[in-house]
Design an enzyme around this catalytic site. Structure first.
Site, mmCIF file in Angstrom:
data_model
loop_
_atom_site.group_PDB
_atom_site.id
_atom_site.type_symbol
_atom_site.label_atom_id
_atom_site.label_comp_id
_atom_site.label_asym_id
_atom_site.label_seq_id
_atom_site.Cartn_x
_atom_site.Cartn_y
_atom_site.Cartn_z
ATOM 1 N N GLU A 76 0.850 -1.130 0.070
ATOM 2 C CA GLU A 76 0.023 -0.260 -0.002
ATOM 3 C C GLU A 76 0.819 1.103 -0.018
ATOM 4 O OE1 GLU A 76 -3.012 0.310 -0.798
ATOM 5 O OE2 GLU A 76 -3.605 -1.714 -0.777
ATOM 6 N N GLN A 81 0.245 6.882 -4.933
ATOM 7 C CA GLN A 81 0.812 7.834 -5.980
ATOM 8 C C GLN A 81 1.861 7.269 -6.815
ATOM 9 O OE1 GLN A 81 -0.318 11.603 -5.902
ATOM 10 N NE2 GLN A 81 -1.715 9.977 -4.894
ATOM 11 N N TYR A 159 -6.233 6.470 4.329
ATOM 12 C CA TYR A 159 -6.289 5.590 3.283
ATOM 13 C C TYR A 159 -5.567 4.237 3.600
ATOM 14 C CZ TYR A 159 -5.230 2.532 -0.631
ATOM 15 O OH TYR A 159 -4.917 1.561 -1.416
ATOM 16 N N ASP A 177 -9.194 6.384 -2.498
ATOM 17 C CA ASP A 177 -7.937 6.719 -2.973
ATOM 18 C C ASP A 177 -8.528 7.532 -4.368
ATOM 19 O OD1 ASP A 177 -8.901 4.646 -4.708
ATOM 20 O OD2 ASP A 177 -7.062 3.973 -5.422
ATOM 21 N N CYS A 241 -18.890 -2.096 -17.322
ATOM 22 C CA CYS A 241 -19.028 -1.863 -15.819
ATOM 23 C C CYS A 241 -20.325 -2.432 -15.407
ATOM 24 C CB CYS A 241 -19.141 -0.188 -15.747
ATOM 25 S SG CYS A 241 -19.399 0.270 -13.984
#
Length: 399
Positions: A76, A81, A159, A177, A241
């Site tokens: 994680e 980023q 997060y 996130d 989706c």
DNA sequence: AAAGCGTGGAC
DNA sequence: TGTCCAAGCTT
């Protein structure tokens, strides 16, 4: 109707949690003649549809093959980023070197940063190191399953705490996130700018509602996976989706305007000078920066400014006795999120009196780093580029 | 609380 | 080319 996923060409490896119970939320799966998985679109709520989609479409990633809280923590932090494809090059090597909390806690910061070299945002590595040391010191090496304790660890923000809690401990802890923010913005039609207080509060509130129920870790990962592969920033693949039925953005034709991004600041241009002061063996003098930029990493002396005069100042600052050998070897443009570094690279030859001796930089902490040493010190990609340009046994400097 | 922190991939 | 931005955190 676009309510079910496309048949898969081949079976992706479904990921089931070790303790994941296949209960009421589980979608009914069917396997057709080609072995492709489909799932029924019939009365499924968002959670069930997301979980079914995730079970059928989750990428097989190394950190999804474990429930070890430490390993998940490492993944994680690396993923902060940072793209999955990039982390893949680091994760297993890092875990092989530091297989558990005790191994990482007892490692030196240099060792940790050398494993992180090239991954960027190096403060992450130092905070992870500090956090793991705290886990060893205060929790016997076990990552606390208590959310409050976990959240208090260095480098563990909201997060990361939620990711570890839901994925490793099966807790109903939300996470938001970039992916989840995008998915939820579109799903709920949240059209206030990301990053704003009220927007963030709304996102976390929605995330918390969604995660309530069975398999919270899979659910959170499903949201992220959907954002990464289907509900992408541009050209979302709405036909694939599983939750179009409840998507506000799709219904109102706003998938292309949601989420509303926050304004970005233009990167600042910075002129810098770097000096590769080397000895006869091709070792370059390196210093460790403790400043915010590349903090904790080793690099050649660098200084804001331009020209040979600035280059000599950079050497003097670290008490390095060397003579500039030629015109600048060249310029390197190194782009960071907030700065654009234009680095003028000079090469200098260490004076014979000081070359290769500790006295070359007594008290300043500078050291001569050769190609063979480079693998064991943390350096930035910029430093690698500078060394490359300086023409010092390039191939041996490669990672 | 807005700014600072790396790097690389996609478009 | 430039622009966006990716499993964020800290101060």
């Amino acid at each position: 109707m676009g309510l079910h996923a496309p048949a898969l060409e081949e079976r992706s490896a479904p990921v089931h949690e070790a303790r994941g119970q296949r209960t009421e939320g589980q979608a009914r799966e069917m396997v057709d003649a080609h072995g492709a998985r489909r799932y029924t679109a019939s009365p499924m709520n968002e959670r069930d549809a997301l979980l079914a989609w995730f079970d059928a479409n989750a990428r097989d990633l190394p950190w999804r093959r474990t429930r070890d809280p430490y390993a998940i923590w490492v993944s994680e932090v690396m993923l902060q980023q940072t793209r999955v494809e990039t982390v893949l090059r680091y994760y297993e090597r890092f875990l092989a070197r530091f297989p558990d909390a005790h191994a990482l806690a007892s490692a030196s910061e240099d060792d940790v940063l050398s494993m992180w070299s090239g991954l960027g945002y190096y403060r992450r590595a130092r905070l992870l190191h500090a956090g793991v040391r705290e886990v060893v010191a205060s929790y016997g090496g076990r990552v606390p399953d208590d959310a409050t304790s976990r959240r208090a660890l260095p480098g563990v923000g909201r997060y990361t705490a939620g990711a570890i809690g839901s994925i490793a401990f099966d807790r109903e802890e939300p996470l938001v996130d970039g992916n989840v923010a995008r998915v939820l913005s579109r799903l709920r039609g949240i059209d206030t700018p990301l990053g704003r207080r009220d927007t963030e509060a709304r996102l976390w509130d929605e995330a918390e509602k969604v995660v309530r129920g069975p398999r919270p870790g899979a659910l959170n990962q499903a949201l992220m996976e959907l954002g990464a592969t289907v509900c992408t920033p541009s050209s979302p693949k709405c036909l694939s989706c599983p939750i179009t039925r409840s998507c506000v953005a799709l219904a109102s034709d706003r998938t292309d305007v949601l989420p509303v991004a926050k304004a970005r600041r233009a990167p600042r241009e910075v002129a810098m000078v770097a000096v590769v002061a080397h000895d006869a063996q091709g070792r370059a003098m390196m210093v460790r920066g403790e400043k915010a930029l590349f903090g904790g990493l080793w690099g050649v002396p660098m200084r804001e400014g331009r020209g040979a005069k600035t280059a000599r100042e950079a050497l003097r600052e670290h008490a390095i006795d060397a003579r500039l050998t030629r015109e600048p070897a060249g310029h390197i443009e190194h782009v960071l999120t907030h700065r654009r570094l234009d680095v003028e690279v000079f090469v200098a030859r260490l004076s014979s009196a000081s070359a290769g001796t500790a006295s070359a930089s007594a008290g300043t902490g500078a050291r001569a780093v050769g190609a063979d040493d480079l693998a064991s010190v943390g350096v930035s990609t910029l430093t690698r580029r500078i060394l490359e340009m300086s023409d010092l046994t390039i191939s041996r400097f490669q990672r």
